[in-house]
Design a protein around this motif. Structure first.
Motif, PDB file in Angstrom:
ATOM      1  N   UNK A 215       0.734  -1.173   0.212  1.00 45.00           N
ATOM      2  CA  UNK A 215      -0.004   0.030   0.013  1.00 45.00           C
ATOM      3  C   UNK A 215       0.868   1.248   0.158  1.00 45.00           C
ATOM      4  N   UNK A 216       1.727   1.378   0.736  1.00 47.64           N
ATOM      5  CA  UNK A 216       2.827   2.262   0.846  1.00 47.64           C
ATOM      6  C   UNK A 216       3.497   2.381  -0.459  1.00 47.64           C
ATOM      7  N   UNK A 218       2.456   1.682  -3.449  1.00 51.05           N
ATOM      8  CA  UNK A 218       1.279   2.499  -4.218  1.00 51.05           C
ATOM      9  C   UNK A 218       1.014   3.887  -4.079  1.00 51.05           C
ATOM     10  N   UNK A 219       1.114   4.300  -2.787  1.00 52.47           N
ATOM     11  CA  UNK A 219       1.192   5.774  -2.395  1.00 52.47           C
ATOM     12  C   UNK A 219       2.401   6.443  -2.938  1.00 52.47           C
ATOM     13  N   UNK A 220       3.302   5.573  -3.272  1.00 55.16           N
ATOM     14  CA  UNK A 220       4.538   6.499  -3.802  1.00 55.16           C
ATOM     15  C   UNK A 220       4.444   6.557  -5.167  1.00 55.16           C
ATOM     16  N   UNK A 221       3.465   6.002  -5.941  1.00 56.38           N
ATOM     17  CA  UNK A 221       3.369   6.242  -7.240  1.00 56.38           C
ATOM     18  C   UNK A 221       3.887   4.981  -8.045  1.00 56.38           C
TER      19      UNK A 221
END
Lengths: 316, 289, 343
Positions: A215-216, A218-221
């Motif tokens: 998830x992290x 993904x949050x980084x792009x």
């Protein structure tokens, strides 16, 4: 690291003791006198007695055990009553085909199964996932010798794409022919293990995909593709790696049956033939050899684990 | 105390009802269960359903292709393959059932004792490690070679090779249960170890044990077929799926039906049991799935 | 009023679960101004995290989640963007710090590798440049020996350091908005203060907007300029930090503030507890969602759904039909508490 290896090696002692006792007792599990069993019903008493003496069967059981372990440690795990060669040489002769078959099946099982498992996880719930899951479910229910027989029926007898059985020595024929002889057996042998690896990979990737660090990421792009291939895959590989050792062993042991289906002169066929000849010491030697490979394999996988997973501190 | 006990009983009953409900909602488990029961049914009713006796040879009818008279064809000796498969189901099911039962009983006993007595734990688990180090198929072949082929010996051999794993599973479940407060409470109340083990701990480790037993059942069927196929299992001429395949292999060019039908029955049974086992596991033991 | 960088309008997030569709966030609206810190508070399970992760659309839209409403960032509705454009926002324009650094950092990659990742993706730096930048970032977040740390794995660092690493990752591309989801919950008290100081100073230095999600009201009082209070997927009160702490109008906000432990001198008083627990999403009460736990509940509360109402000046909004009475009656003790917390 050194301390860990020493600790692991020490832990092997009780395991090897139990293994040796079990294998040693095989010969004593025969109903009645092993010597008489070996020589059959028609043997005369003098011959049986001579064999008893030469096999050391007249000694007390603990003495027999110690003598046997001593012989094994000196590299002489018994004598075949049928093949007139030292046991180590017999094993070496028969190990080649088995090893080739196992490695080929292992390649099929991993190279096909891991990507399929990842694919199923990535597209969970879709037709592709359900298809892959179904194939793996069938695979798990399809023992190698059954699949082998069906493959022979379909691809050797009906379609005649592959030979029905047999084995060609490596180097004695072209590589293509060599592979042609081994392909159906390797498929039969590897399919069930491949199915297991597909299921494990799928579950493992799914679990990792649900983790906080994905998830992290993904949050980084990070893109979907890199999410699966970089972040999830390396983590998902850890549980898969631990079973690859077991997979190899399951294939090696499973080869015994597949070799009989395809008439491949490996240690499995040697074992089955030895059963018919009541050549117990050969059976003991084969079981011992495979068990030792297993023990070494487990140790190797444990050590390898530390390389893939930085969290594992081998000093602990 | 009695109140709490009654409440606990009621809760357990509700939980069971919920499980039954969930089981029937799980399509795979129901499919697996249905296949398993059909096979059991065929096995039990083999003498009624079979058109012939399993050993009846009609020498003129050798290697006949499937037809109305012989739906699955006939074998080298002119025996009806359909009949032999039905009787083979009896052998497979009996072996699977008894191996599952023996393994479950012995594995549970060993696992429970190991979880409770420290020294015994060390010894038993080392023995399990050792037995696990020997690949089970090979060990079964070796045992069969020494014991000689018979259904009883197949059951004995397969049980011996399955028990270590079952014992490990039972032990780890038992260790968890033992750490729970209510066991400590019972223990503090002065109950004897054996009372605690069998009255309080045993029922609580049943779930993983039953799940494993269903896999042992399936595995026993596979291994029996393999052993018989190799000629070290159930001796010929007794009907067993492995034996039919063994005889079929020699005539593979002429009689596909001697391979395909027993193969389908074996695979289908194992498939059903695996699905059933997966369903059970999802229900009873969800954390391990 | 300063420029709004984020404006959320009527956001709802629902999840498809085995027990049916669960609306974890239901009609939430708020905004974040440039360079300000907005506190998003409430008990566990009231939808704070879901709201924040919905902004970056982190939930899997194919299988589980569905968003409604509008999330305007720089005037562009994030909910209408394609996956590829959305990726350009994540970690670049809007970054996120998660609660548990140990599980949020990938265990099998080095710290440096993970800090470099957003730089490589968004700024297309070369490996060497990204590495240099990673070392700079570690220095920025106050990690000693950054050269050594970049080569280490997350498990080799302390909890506080891991949290700093997460902040470094979040700040790598100098985002306009930082979402900090309980950034200090998993840490020791002393480390908590350091991390909050770090976030505060970076907020000033880089003038980025911050959404600080927390259930720790004392942290909010010290750091935020505005506060939104959430309960069961809805905002129940929103206003400046002074309004919220000095004159909380919603009984839930009052309860939260009263349950902050006091300083010495007032210790004799028992700590206030909001009765009951947050209901599950499939048991949302009808009428006012807080009614079952509310000490001021009237029978009318249970019947009528309550809208979020402006109470007057400065964008103070409350979701309670009795807010006018409550504001005056109960104000006194609460104000005292707020003063002692150093508001």
């Amino acid at each position: 690291m050194k301390k860990y290896i020493v600790k692991r090696l020490l832990a092997l002692i009780p395991t090897l003791f139990v293994v040796s006792v079990v294998i040693f007792s095989i010969i004593h599990m025969t109903p009645g006198d092993p010597a008489a069993m070996i020589l059959g019903d028609k043997a005369d008493a003098a011959a049986v007695e001579a064999l008893r003496e030469s096999m050391g069967l007249n000694d007390p059981i603990p003495v027999q055990y110690i003598n046997w372990v001593g012989r094994v440690l000196r590299g002489n795990p018994g004598r075949s009553v049928f093949i007139d060669k030292p046991m180590t040489e017999i094993l070496k002769d028969y190990m080649g085909p088995t090893f080739a078959l196992t490695v080929y099946a292992m390649l099929l099982a991993t190279v096909l199964a891991i990507p399929l498992g990842v694919l199923a996880a990535k597209n969970r719930g879709t037709m592709a996932d359900q298809g892959i899951s179904f194939v793996s479910m069938v695979g798990i229910s399809m023992p190698s010798f059954l699949l082998g027989l069906l493959l022979i029926l379909g691809f050797a007898v009906k379609l005649q794409w592959f030979p029905v059985g047999g084995y060609k020595e490596f180097g004695s024929v072209s590589f293509l022919t060599y592979i042609r002889y081994l392909t159906l057996p390797a498929l039969a042998l590897g399919f069930m293990e491949a199915a297991l690896i597909i299921r494990l990979t799928r579950a493992s990737v799914l679990e990792v995909l649900a983790s906080d660090y994905v998830k992290m990421a993904k949050a980084k792009g990070v893109s979907e593709f890199a999410l699966v291939m970089k972040h999830a895959f390396k983590n998902a590989l850890i549980p898969i790696l631990t079973v690859l050792g077991q997979t190899f062993m399951a294939l090696l042991a499973g080869a015994a049956v597949v070799e009989s289906v395809f008439n491949i002169p490996g240690i499995g066929r040697l074992t089955v033939n030895s059963v018919a000849r009541r050549d117990y010491e050969v059976i003991q030697a084969v079981v011992l050899l495979v068990s030792l490979i297993n023990v070494v394999m487990c140790l190797a996988v444990d050590l390898l684990y530390g390389l893939v997973d930085p969290r594992v501190r081998l000093e602990d | 105390m009695t109140d709490l006990y009654a409440i606990r009983k009621k809760l357990l009953k509700e939980q069971r009802q919920l499980l039954v409900h969930k089981f029937f909602k799980n399509r795979l488990a129901v499919t697996g269960g249905t296949i398993t029961f059909v096979m059991l049914f065929l096995a039990l009713l083999a003498p009624v359903l079979a058109p012939q006796g399993p050993l009846d040879m009609i020498v003129t009818d050798r290697l006949l292709a499937p037809s109305a008279a012989h739906p699955f064809g006939t074998d080298t000796f002119g025996r009806d393959v359909f009949t032999r498969i039905l009787y083979g189901a009896r052998v497979s099911m009996a072996i699977g059932f008894f191996v599952g039962l023996i393994t479950m009983a012995a594995g549970m006993l060993l696992g429970l004792l190991a979880s409770y007595f420290k020294l015994l734990d060390e010894i038993l688990m080392r023995i399990c490690d050792g037995l696990n180090a020997i690949p089970s198929t090979l060990l079964a072949i070796a045992f069969m070679s020494a014991l000689g082929g018979s259904i009883t010996n197949v059951i004995v051999s397969l049980s011996i090779v399955s028990i270590p794993r079952m014992a490990r599973i039972a032990r780890s479940a038992a260790v968890v249960v033992k750490g729970q407060t209510y066991i400590e409470a019972v223990s503090a109340a002065g109950a004897s170890p054996l009372h605690i083990i069998f009255r309080h701990m045993a029922p609580n480790i049943l779930s993983p044990v039953i799940v494993q037993a269903s896999y042992v059942f399936a595995n026993a069927i596979i291994t029996e077929a393999a052993l018989s196929f190799l000629g070290v299992g159930v001796p010929v001429p007794q009907p067993s799926w492995g034996n039919i395949l063994y005889e079929g292999k020699d005539v593979i060019y002429n009689a596909w039906w001697m391979i395909v039908y027993p193969a389908v029955f074996t695979a289908l049974t194992v498939f059903g049991l695996n699905l059933f086992g997966d369903g059970l596991r999802d229900l009873l033991d969800p954390h391990t799935s | 009023m300063r420029e709004k960088i984020l404006e959320i309008e009527n956001l709802s997030t629902s999840f498809k679960t085995e027990r049916g569709i669960m609306k974890a966030v239901d009609g939430v609206s708020f905004h974040v101004e440039k360079g300000e810190i907005l506190g998003l508070v409430g008990e566990s399970g009231c939808g704070k995290s879901v709201t924040s992760q919905s902004i970056l659309r982190l939930y899997d839209e194919k299988y589980t989640a569905e968003y409604e409403g509008r999330i305007l960032f720089d005037g562009c509705d994030l909910l209408t963007l394609g996956e590829k454009e959305m990726r350009k926002i994540r970690g670049h324009e809007i970054s996120m710090i998660f609660q548990d650094a140990l599980s949020s950092l990938n265990p099998v990659f080095t710290v440096g590798n993970q800090i470099m990742e957003p730089l490589l993706i968004h700024q297309k730096l070369s490996k060497e440049e990204a590495r240099k930048k990673a070392v700079e970032l570690l220095t920025l977040v106050g990690i000693p020996m950054p050269e050594k740390r970049v080569e280490q794995y997350p498990h080799e660092l302390s909890g506080g350091m891991r949290q700093r690493v997460m902040i470094a990752i979040a700040l790598a591309c100098r985002p306009k908005l930082l979402i900090a989801d309980e950034p200090t919950t998993a840490l020791d008290v002393t480390v908590q203060a350091q991390i909050m100081d770090l976030i505060l100073s970076l907020n000033k230095k880089l003038s980025m907007g911050v959404i600080l999600i927390t259930h720790d009201l004392s942290v909010v009082a010290e750091t935020c300029s505005r506060v939104a209070v959430m309960y069961l997927g809805q905002i129940v009160e929103e206003g400046s930090v002074f309004e919220i702490f000095d004159s909380p109008s919603h009984p839930y906000t009052k309860g939260l503030i009263q349950s902050i432990p006091r300083m010495a001198g007032e210790r004799a008083r028992r700590l206030y507890m909001i009765p009951g627990t947050v209901p599950l999403l499939n048991q949302i009460p009808s009428g006012c969602r807080f009614a079952p736990r509310c000490p001021y509940v009237l029978s009318a509360c249970r019947k009528r759904t309550q809208e979020l109402l402006e109470t007057g000046a400065g964008g103070h909004r409350v979701r309670c039909m009795r807010f006018a009475e409550l504001e005056t009656k109960e104000a006194a003790p609460v104000r005292a508490a707020g003063e002692e917390c150093g508001v």
